[in-house]
Design a protein around this motif. Structure first.
Motif, mmCIF file in Angstrom:
data_model
loop_
_atom_site.group_PDB
_atom_site.id
_atom_site.type_symbol
_atom_site.label_atom_id
_atom_site.label_comp_id
_atom_site.label_asym_id
_atom_site.label_seq_id
_atom_site.Cartn_x
_atom_site.Cartn_y
_atom_site.Cartn_z
ATOM 1 N N PRO A 1 10.791 -54.999 17.564
ATOM 2 C CA PRO A 1 10.326 -55.186 18.818
ATOM 3 C C PRO A 1 9.576 -53.745 19.451
ATOM 4 O O PRO A 1 9.968 -52.687 18.920
ATOM 5 N N VAL A 2 8.580 -53.799 20.170
ATOM 6 C CA VAL A 2 8.140 -52.820 20.917
ATOM 7 C C VAL A 2 8.920 -52.316 21.956
ATOM 8 O O VAL A 2 9.850 -53.098 22.439
ATOM 9 N N GLY B 1 9.730 -67.089 23.477
ATOM 10 C CA GLY B 1 10.212 -66.049 23.964
ATOM 11 C C GLY B 1 9.532 -64.459 23.434
ATOM 12 O O GLY B 1 10.105 -63.457 23.442
ATOM 13 N N ASN B 2 8.267 -64.926 22.591
ATOM 14 C CA ASN B 2 8.114 -63.855 21.884
ATOM 15 C C ASN B 2 7.529 -62.472 22.651
ATOM 16 O O ASN B 2 7.431 -61.319 21.806
ATOM 17 N N LEU B 3 7.185 -62.491 23.787
ATOM 18 C CA LEU B 3 6.808 -61.378 24.670
ATOM 19 C C LEU B 3 7.527 -60.126 24.666
ATOM 20 O O LEU B 3 7.089 -59.141 24.757
ATOM 21 N N THR B 4 8.845 -60.338 24.610
ATOM 22 C CA THR B 4 9.809 -59.342 24.604
ATOM 23 C C THR B 4 9.643 -58.427 23.272
ATOM 24 O O THR B 4 10.108 -57.247 23.322
ATOM 25 N N ASN B 5 9.156 -59.020 22.230
ATOM 26 C CA ASN B 5 9.085 -58.359 20.955
ATOM 27 C C ASN B 5 7.477 -57.834 20.851
ATOM 28 O O ASN B 5 7.658 -56.686 20.227
ATOM 29 N N ASP C 1 2.355 -63.939 9.456
ATOM 30 C CA ASP C 1 3.392 -63.025 10.040
ATOM 31 C C ASP C 1 3.047 -62.789 11.710
ATOM 32 O O ASP C 1 3.725 -62.577 12.501
ATOM 33 N N VAL C 2 1.680 -62.842 11.816
ATOM 34 C CA VAL C 2 1.212 -62.497 13.146
ATOM 35 C C VAL C 2 1.305 -63.944 13.924
ATOM 36 O O VAL C 2 1.744 -64.075 15.182
ATOM 37 N N PHE D 1 1.994 -54.134 15.787
ATOM 38 C CA PHE D 1 3.245 -53.189 15.420
ATOM 39 C C PHE D 1 4.448 -54.268 15.033
ATOM 40 O O PHE D 1 4.970 -54.016 14.098
ATOM 41 N N TYR D 2 4.560 -55.150 15.825
ATOM 42 C CA TYR D 2 5.560 -56.074 15.453
ATOM 43 C C TYR D 2 5.376 -56.941 14.231
ATOM 44 O O TYR D 2 6.339 -57.337 13.356
#
Length: 194
Positions: free
Chosen positions: A178-179, A44-48, A35-36, A171-172
């Motif tokens: 998403p944070v 585009g993972n950084l927005t999450n 999951d990590v 957290f995500y």
């Protein structure tokens, strides 16, 4: 600094730089390593996962040949160029303003340390996630300026920044949510308070 850090820095072919001591942030994650990995390897993972990232524009998402851009809420813009990609475990990249390389960064998923968690015990973390940064300073900058930059932009600013990113990743991975902007607190350089 490890031998592999030094080898990657040498491999950049960037003469005229001084590598600082690494700064590392680590978090226990109550989610499976897969999951990590899904959280950090998605295009585009950084927005999450990144509470200071307003936009994450992907130029190419292809393992060790990936390249993307990070646009922070403060207006700062960095480019990430990936160097190595380790499926299920993490990746290495260089980061900095476009056309500049100011840091070597390693993202890693590992088993939890036995001293911090007993395998199989209720509530124990499934894995740990860490980010390690080796800042790269230009050695043609006068010593006083270089030291001021190192103190204020790296030693003081980087630990709370990294803490927010590893916490956002956990957290995500744990919630699938998403944070939000500044979820773990604002940052004076990358996402100051409004």
């Amino acid at each position: 600094m490890t031998d592999s850090d030094l080898a990657l820095i040498d491999g950049l072919g960037a003469g005229g730089i001084e590598a600082m001591e690494p700064i590392i942030a680590r978090v226990a994650v109550a989610a499976a390593p897969a999951d990590v990995w899904a959280a950090i390897s998605e295009s585009g993972n950084l927005t999450n996962i990144h509470p200071f990232c307003e936009r994450n524009e992907v130029k190419r998402w292809d393992g060790a040949r990936s390249r993307d851009h990070v646009y922070y809420y403060s207006g700062v813009h960095y480019q990430r160029e990936f160097l190595d990609w380790f499926d299920g475990t993490g990746y290495d990249l260089v980061l900095g303003p476009p056309e500049a390389r100011t840091a070597l960064v390693r993202w890693r998923i590992t088993k939890p340390a036995k001293s911090r968690a007993s395998a199989g015990s209720a509530g124990s973390p499934a894995c740990e996630f860490s980010i390690k940064v080796v800042a790269l300073l230009r050695d043609d900058v006068p010593t006083a300026q270089r030291e001021h930059y190192a103190e204020h932009m790296i030693r003081r600013a980087l630990p709370p920044y990294l803490d927010s990113v590893v916490r956002g990743t956990a957290f995500y991975a744990e919630t699938g949510t998403p944070v939000t902007k500044n979820q773990f607190g604002a940052h004076p350089i990358y996402s100051p308070t409004d």
